[in-house]
Design an enzyme around this catalytic site. Structure first.
Site, PDB file in Angstrom:
ATOM      1  N   ASN A 133      38.830 -10.836   3.419  1.00 57.32           N
ATOM      2  CA  ASN A 133      39.626  -9.633   3.201  1.00 57.32           C
ATOM      3  C   ASN A 133      38.957  -8.418   3.848  1.00 57.32           C
ATOM      4  O   ASN A 133      37.902  -8.535   4.483  1.00 57.32           O
ATOM      5  CB  ASN A 133      39.852  -9.429   1.702  1.00 57.32           C
ATOM      6  CG  ASN A 133      41.197  -8.802   1.409  1.00 57.32           C
ATOM      7  OD1 ASN A 133      41.646  -7.909   2.115  1.00 57.32           O
ATOM      8  ND2 ASN A 133      41.847  -9.262   0.352  1.00 57.32           N
ATOM      9  N   HIS A 188      13.296  -6.654   4.197  1.00 52.74           N
ATOM     10  CA  HIS A 188      11.914  -6.286   4.499  1.00 52.74           C
ATOM     11  C   HIS A 188      11.025  -6.702   3.342  1.00 52.74           C
ATOM     12  O   HIS A 188      11.467  -6.750   2.191  1.00 52.74           O
ATOM     13  CB  HIS A 188      11.792  -4.775   4.701  1.00 52.74           C
ATOM     14  CG  HIS A 188      12.575  -4.273   5.871  1.00 52.74           C
ATOM     15  ND1 HIS A 188      12.068  -4.257   7.143  1.00 52.74           N
ATOM     16  CD2 HIS A 188      13.835  -3.788   5.968  1.00 52.74           C
ATOM     17  CE1 HIS A 188      12.979  -3.773   7.970  1.00 52.74           C
ATOM     18  NE2 HIS A 188      14.073  -3.487   7.276  1.00 52.74           N
TER      19      HIS A 188
END
Length: 180
Positions: A81, A111
Site C-alpha cells: 500500500n 549503526h
C-alpha cells in the site's frame, strides 16, 4: 538488531552504496509524482529501481520509497500500500501473497550502539517475510527479522525479533535498556 558489521563507512563499498541511494532517490521521486493511471511510466521506473521488471500480479501503490531497490525480492501476488519504505541494502524478501499496509517500514541497516563505532560502521541483516503474511499499517520491521508464514503484524507494531509461523504480533514498547 544484529551485531554483524556490514559495511565500513567511507569505504569504496560505502561510496558505491551512497551513489546507488542518490540514483534511486531520483527514480522514486519521479515515480511518486506520476499520475496514478500511468501504468507504463510506473512499470518503467520500477524496472529501473528494482533492476528487473516488477513481477506480474504484484501491486505497489505510490508513494513508494527504497534506498537500493536491487535487494528487494517480491513474490507472486504481493500487495504494498501507499507510503511504504524499504531500506533494502542487506536484502528484503517478501514471499507470495504478502500484504503490506500503508506507512509500513522495513529497515535492514543501522549503526552500532557504541559511540565510537557508530560513525564507522553500518550494521544489520536481511529481512525475510514468508508467504501469506499481513503487515499492518505503520508497522516497522527491523534488521535481521524473519516473519513466519501466515502471521499477522498488527498496525503500529515494531518487530525486532523473529516471529513464528501463524502468529499475531502486537504493540510497541520502548524502555531504557542501558545508560552511559
Amino acid at each position: 538488531m544484529t551485531k554483524d558489521l556490514l559495511l565500513r563507512i567511507h569505504s569504496p563499498e560505502f561510496q558505491a552504496m551512497s551513489e546507488r541511494v542518490l540514483a534511486v532517490t531520483q527514480l522514486t521521486s519521479r515515480l511518486n509524482v506520476l499520475p496514478f493511471d500511468d501504468a507504463a511510466g510506473k512499470a518503467d521506473l520500477f524496472e529501473q529501481i528494482l533492476g528487473r521488471p516488477l513481477p506480474e500480479r504484484v501491486t505497489i501503490y505510490p508513494p513508494f520509497f527504497t534506498d537500493n531497490g536491487l535487494n528487494l525480492e517480491l513474490g507472486e501476488r504481493v500487495f504494498i500500500n501507499q507510503n511504504c519504505t524499504f531500506l533494502d541494502y542487506a536484502g528484503i524478501r517478501l514471499g507470495d501473497r504478502v500484504m503490506v499496509g500503508p506507512k509500513a517500514t522495513f529497515i535492514t541497516v543501522g549503526h552500532p550502539v557504541d559511540t565510537e563505532e557508530r560513525r564507522v560502521w553500518l550494521t544489520g541483516g536481511p529481512i525475510v517475510v514468508e508467504e501469506n503474511v499481513w503487515i499492518g499499517a505503520g508497522a516497522t520491521i527491523l534488521p535481521g527479522v524473519t516473519i513466519g508464514r501466515d502471521s499477522v503484524i498488527a498496525a503500529g507494531s515494531v518487530v525486532a525479533d523473529d516471529v513464528p509461523a501463524a502468529s499475531l504480533v502486537t504493540g510497541t514498547k520502548a524502555s531504557v535498556r542501558r545508560q552511559w
